[in-house]
Design a protein around this motif. Structure first.
Motif, PDB file in Angstrom:
ATOM      1  N   LYS A 214     -14.866  59.984   7.130  1.00  0.00           N
ATOM      2  CA  LYS A 214     -15.756  59.028   6.477  1.00  0.00           C
ATOM      3  C   LYS A 214     -15.527  59.022   4.967  1.00  0.00           C
ATOM      4  CE  LYS A 214     -19.890  56.709   6.883  1.00  0.00           C
ATOM      5  NZ  LYS A 214     -19.665  55.315   6.668  1.00  0.00           N
ATOM      6  N   GLU A 230     -10.186  50.878  19.431  1.00  0.00           N
ATOM      7  CA  GLU A 230     -10.507  49.932  18.366  1.00  0.00           C
ATOM      8  C   GLU A 230     -10.000  50.458  17.040  1.00  0.00           C
ATOM      9  OE1 GLU A 230     -14.578  49.272  17.321  1.00  0.00           O
ATOM     10  OE2 GLU A 230     -15.181  51.349  17.695  1.00  0.00           O
ATOM     11  N   ILE A 232     -11.187  50.373  12.965  1.00  0.00           N
ATOM     12  CA  ILE A 232     -12.394  50.157  12.175  1.00  0.00           C
ATOM     13  C   ILE A 232     -12.051  50.217  10.695  1.00  0.00           C
ATOM     14  CG2 ILE A 232     -14.738  51.001  11.702  1.00  0.00           C
ATOM     15  CD1 ILE A 232     -14.505  52.558  14.404  1.00  0.00           C
ATOM     16  N   GLY A 236     -16.789  48.680   5.978  1.00  0.00           N
ATOM     17  CA  GLY A 236     -17.731  47.791   6.651  1.00  0.00           C
ATOM     18  C   GLY A 236     -19.075  48.458   6.877  1.00  0.00           C
ATOM     19  N   PRO A 237     -20.151  47.678   7.051  1.00  0.00           N
ATOM     20  CA  PRO A 237     -21.495  48.243   7.210  1.00  0.00           C
ATOM     21  C   PRO A 237     -21.690  49.011   8.514  1.00  0.00           C
ATOM     22  CG  PRO A 237     -21.516  45.870   7.571  1.00  0.00           C
ATOM     23  CD  PRO A 237     -20.152  46.207   7.059  1.00  0.00           C
ATOM     24  N   ASP A 238     -20.873  48.715   9.535  1.00  0.00           N
ATOM     25  CA  ASP A 238     -21.040  49.384  10.831  1.00  0.00           C
ATOM     26  C   ASP A 238     -20.024  50.503  11.033  1.00  0.00           C
ATOM     27  OD1 ASP A 238     -18.905  47.683  10.933  1.00  0.00           O
ATOM     28  OD2 ASP A 238     -19.324  46.904  12.944  1.00  0.00           O
ATOM     29  N   ALA A 239     -19.378  50.935   9.956  1.00  0.00           N
ATOM     30  CA  ALA A 239     -18.394  52.029  10.045  1.00  0.00           C
ATOM     31  C   ALA A 239     -19.133  53.361   9.960  1.00  0.00           C
ATOM     32  CB  ALA A 239     -17.366  51.897   8.923  1.00  0.00           C
ATOM     33  N   THR A 240     -19.784  53.745  11.054  1.00  0.00           N
ATOM     34  CA  THR A 240     -20.607  54.946  11.071  1.00  0.00           C
ATOM     35  C   THR A 240     -19.961  56.026  11.938  1.00  0.00           C
ATOM     36  OG1 THR A 240     -21.848  54.182  13.000  1.00  0.00           O
ATOM     37  CG2 THR A 240     -22.689  53.545  10.824  1.00  0.00           C
ATOM     38  N   ARG A 243     -20.559  55.331  15.609  1.00  0.00           N
ATOM     39  CA  ARG A 243     -19.645  54.359  16.226  1.00  0.00           C
ATOM     40  C   ARG A 243     -18.314  55.023  16.582  1.00  0.00           C
ATOM     41  NH1 ARG A 243     -17.394  48.703  13.501  1.00  0.00           N
ATOM     42  NH2 ARG A 243     -15.794  48.283  15.076  1.00  0.00           N
ATOM     43  N   ARG A 246     -18.827  57.221  19.615  1.00  0.00           N
ATOM     44  CA  ARG A 246     -18.963  56.396  20.820  1.00  0.00           C
ATOM     45  C   ARG A 246     -17.604  55.918  21.307  1.00  0.00           C
ATOM     46  NH1 ARG A 246     -22.466  53.310  18.862  1.00  0.00           N
ATOM     47  NH2 ARG A 246     -21.169  51.506  18.312  1.00  0.00           N
ATOM     48  N   SER A 247     -16.751  55.516  20.377  1.00  0.00           N
ATOM     49  CA  SER A 247     -15.405  55.060  20.751  1.00  0.00           C
ATOM     50  C   SER A 247     -14.550  56.215  21.271  1.00  0.00           C
ATOM     51  CB  SER A 247     -14.709  54.406  19.553  1.00  0.00           C
ATOM     52  OG  SER A 247     -15.340  53.200  19.210  1.00  0.00           O
ATOM     53  N   GLU A 252     -22.534  57.296  24.387  1.00  0.00           N
ATOM     54  CA  GLU A 252     -23.370  57.700  23.259  1.00  0.00           C
ATOM     55  C   GLU A 252     -23.544  59.216  23.273  1.00  0.00           C
ATOM     56  OE1 GLU A 252     -24.606  55.913  20.905  1.00  0.00           O
ATOM     57  OE2 GLU A 252     -24.515  53.836  21.596  1.00  0.00           O
TER      58      GLU A 252
END
Length: 516
Positions: A214, A230, A232, A236-240, A243, A246-247, A252
C-alpha cells in the motif's frame, strides 16, 4: 500515503496468456500482466499462486519454449533462453534466497561474472572503486573488501541491488525482499526502491506484506490459482487492503484471526533465571536471567527486536541447541527437569519449530512422508524397523487434516509453497505429541490466507490443552493471537502484558528498553 512521481505512461513489459505446467499440473494458466515504465508494480497472491513461477518465466530461469504465451519488453518480442539473456536486456531478478557467495568480498560479488579485467587480469583498484560508487547509490557505507558473510541480511539485500545496478538494470524484480528483514532494514529498502523509481528504474515486487504494498506500489496485479484476477491502480479510492485480500483468497476475510475462546488451565512450563552465553564469544551474554511461565491451553507471545535474544532463548531451552555456559531451571507440571539434549527435550514433550524452516526445519529433498515422521520415528517402529505403510497413512492423514496442498505425500517438500511447508513442519511436531510447542516466526513469508489457516491450527493446539509459545516480529500478530505477551530486549525480559491490554506502542516501549 507517499506522493508518487509522474510516470511515463508507456508499457515496458507485456506478458500475455502465459501458461506453464509441471507434470501436467498448471502453475500458470493464462496469466497476463502489463507493467508501465518507471512504476513499482506489485504482484500479490497466496503461496503457490504462481507469482515466482511467472517471474522465472520472464527472466529466463524457465526458458522460452518451456511455456506458452508471449513476452514483449520495450515493445519488442523476446524469447529468453537463459537468465544471462534477460540480464543483457536489463532485466534483473533478486530471489528470496539471496545468491551471494559468502566467502567473497562485496566487490567480488557485485562483479562476479562481469569482472573488470584486461587480458585475463582483474583490475582490483577499478573493481573496488566502482563497487564503492554502487554501494553509495544504495546507501550502504561498507568497505567493498568486506566479506559478505560479515553482513546482515538487510545489507546483503542492498549488495544484491548494487549488483543489479552494475548490470544497467531497467526492470528490477524483487521476490519477497523484506521477508527476513527487521523494520529498520525494511524501511531502508523500501526507501531505496522509491529512490530507484525516481531514477526511472521500473520495479516488480512480490510481497505478502500488504501495508508495504500500500505504501510503495503504483499498481498491483493479483494472481490466484495460476490466473490473473485483477490489476488495481493504487491511487484509486477503492485500492484497499481488504480488496487485495479478497482478490488473493477469493473470499472476504473480515477478521485476520479466527475466533477463539481461551480455556486456560494450570501451569505447564516454568523457566527460572535462564542465562545463556554466546557459543563463540563466550564472554557475551545473550539471555540474561529470563523467567516466564506458560499454562495449559495458553498462547504466550514473545516480542523483541532482531537480535534481542528471542530465538536464542527458545533454542537454548530446547535441548541446549544454542549457546554455552547455560544456567537456570526448567519445571514441567511443577517438577524440575533436565533438557541437556534435543532428544531429552522431545522425550519431555517439547517441540520447537524453527524460524528457518528451509535450513533447519525440513528435509527439502525428502517427501512429505519423510518430514512428517522425522521427529517421532520410534512411534512407527517395531524391533527397530519402521512400518512404512503406517508411516504413509500417518503422513496422509496430516496432509488432509492440515489442508497441505500437494498431489500426494510423495511430493517433494522443497517444491511446496511456503505456507504448505510450514504446515508440514507443524505436522511433524504435532505427530510427536508434545505438551509444549515453541513456534518461532510460524508465519514468516506466508500469505494472508495461509496465515489464517496456521492461526486456526495454533488455536486448535491450545484448545487441546497444549502450552504454546509464539515468537513473532509482527506485533499485530502477537496481539491478535496471544493471551499474554513477554517482551525481550538485549537478552532481558523487560515486560509482560496481557494481550487484551497490549498495543504496538506499549510493546515497542518495552522492546527498546535500555536502548540509547
Amino acid at each position: 500515503m507517499i506522493r508518487r512521481l509522474p510516470l511515463e505512461h508507456t508499457t515496458i513489459l507485456r506478458m500475455h496468456n502465459i501458461v506453464k505446467d509441471f507434470s501436467g499440473v498448471k502453475a500458470l494458466d493464462g496469466v497476463s500482466i502489463d507493467v508501465v515504465r518507471g512504476e513499482v508494480h506489485a504482484v500479490c497472491g497466496e503461496n503457490g499462486a504462481g507469482k515466482s513461477t511467472l517471474m522465472k518465466v520472464l527472466s529466463g530461469v524457465y526458458p522460452s519454449g518451456s511455456f506458452e504465451g508471449t513476452i514483449e519488453f520495450e515493445g519488442k518480442p523476446v524469447a529468453y533462453k537463459t537468465i544471462n539473456d534477460s540480464e543483457a536486456d536489463g532485466i534483473v531478478i533478486i530471489h528470496q534466497e539471496l545468491a551471494l557467495s559468502p566467502y567473497l568480498s562485496i566487490a567480488e560479488n557485485i562483479f562476479l561474472g562481469n569482472e573488470n579485467s584486461r587480458r585475463g587480469v582483474i583490475d582490483w583498484n577499478k573493481t573496488n572503486r566502482e563497487a564503492a560508487l554502487l554501494l553509495a547509490r544504495v546507501g550502504l557505507a561498507e568497505n567493498p573488501a568486506t566479506k559478505v558473510l560479515e553482513l546482515g541480511v538487510g545489507k546483503q539485500q542492498l549488495v544484491e541491488i548494487a549488483k543489479a545496478l552494475s548490470k544497467q538494470v531497467k526492470l528490477l524484480i524483487l521476490d519477497e525482499p523484506t521477508a527476513a528483514l527487521n523494520d529498520e532494514d525494511s524501511a531502508h529498502l523500501l526507501g531505496l526502491i522509491e529512490h530507484l523509481r525516481g531514477q526511472g528504474i521500473t520495479c516488480i515486487i512480490i510481497s505478502h506484506k500488504l501495508k508495504e504494498i500500500k505504501r510503495i506500489a503504483d499498481t498491483v496485479t493479483v494472481i490466484r490459482d495460476g490466473k490473473t484476477i485483477e490489476t488495481i491502480k493504487m491511487d484509486g479510492p477503492d485500492a484497499t487492503e481488504a480488496r487485495i485480500i479478497r482478490s488473493m483468497v477469493g473470499r472476504e476475510l473480515n477478521n485476520l484471526f479466527p475466533p477463539r475462546e481461551p480455556k486456560i488451565g494450570t501451569e505447564v512450563l516454568r523457566v527460572e533465571d535462564w542465562t545463556v552465553y554466546h557459543p563463540v564469544d563466550t564472554s557475551r551474554k545473550v539471555v540474561d536471567a529470563a523467567s516466564f511461565t506458560v499454562k495449559a491451553g495458553e498462547i504466550v507471545g514473545f516480542a523483541g527486536l532482531m537480535g534481542a535474544g528471542r530465538t536464542e532463548l527458545a533454542m537454548s531451552i530446547f535441548g541446549r541447541s544454542y549457546g554455552t555456559k547455560i544456567s537456570g531451571r526448567i519445571f514441567k507440571n511443577g517438577d524440575e527437569i533436565q533438557l541437556r539434549t534435543v532428544d531429552e527435550a522431545i522425550k519431555h514433550g517439547f517441540a520447537y519449530a524453527t524460524e528457518d524452516r528451509k535450513l533447519y526445519g525440513l528435509n527439502l529433498i525428502g517427501d512429505i512422508t519423510v518430514n512428517v515422521s522425522a521427529a517421532a520415528l520410534a512411534k512407527l517402529a517395531r524391533w527397530g524397523v519402521i512400518d512404512r505403510h503406517r508411516e504413509y497413512k500417518v503422513a496422509n492423514s496430516y496432509r488432509e487434516k492440515m489442508n497441505i496442498k500437494a498431489p500426494s505425500v510423495s511430493s517433494i517438500t522443497g517444491k511446496l509453497s511456503g505456507g504448505n511447508q510450514q504446515k508440514v513442519v507443524l505436522s511433524k511436531w504435532i505427530f510427536a505429541g508434545p505438551d509444549i510447542l515453541i513456534l518461532d516466526e510460524p508465519t514468516r513469508g506466508i500469505d494472508v490466507g495461509a496465515k489464517y489457516e496456521i492461526y486456526g491450527i495454533i488455536n486448535e493446539l491450545a484448545a487441546q490443552g497444549k502450552a504454546v509459545v509464539v515468537i513473532s516480529s509482527e506485533l499485530p500478530e502477537l496481539i491478535g493471537l496471544s493471551d499474554r505477551i513477554y517482551v525481550i530486549s538485549e537478552g532481558k525480559l523487560t515486560g509482560e502484558v496481557a494481550a487484551a491490554n497490549a498495543s504496538q506502542e506499549t510493546l515497542m516501549h518495552y522492546m527498546t528498553a535500555g536502548k540509547d
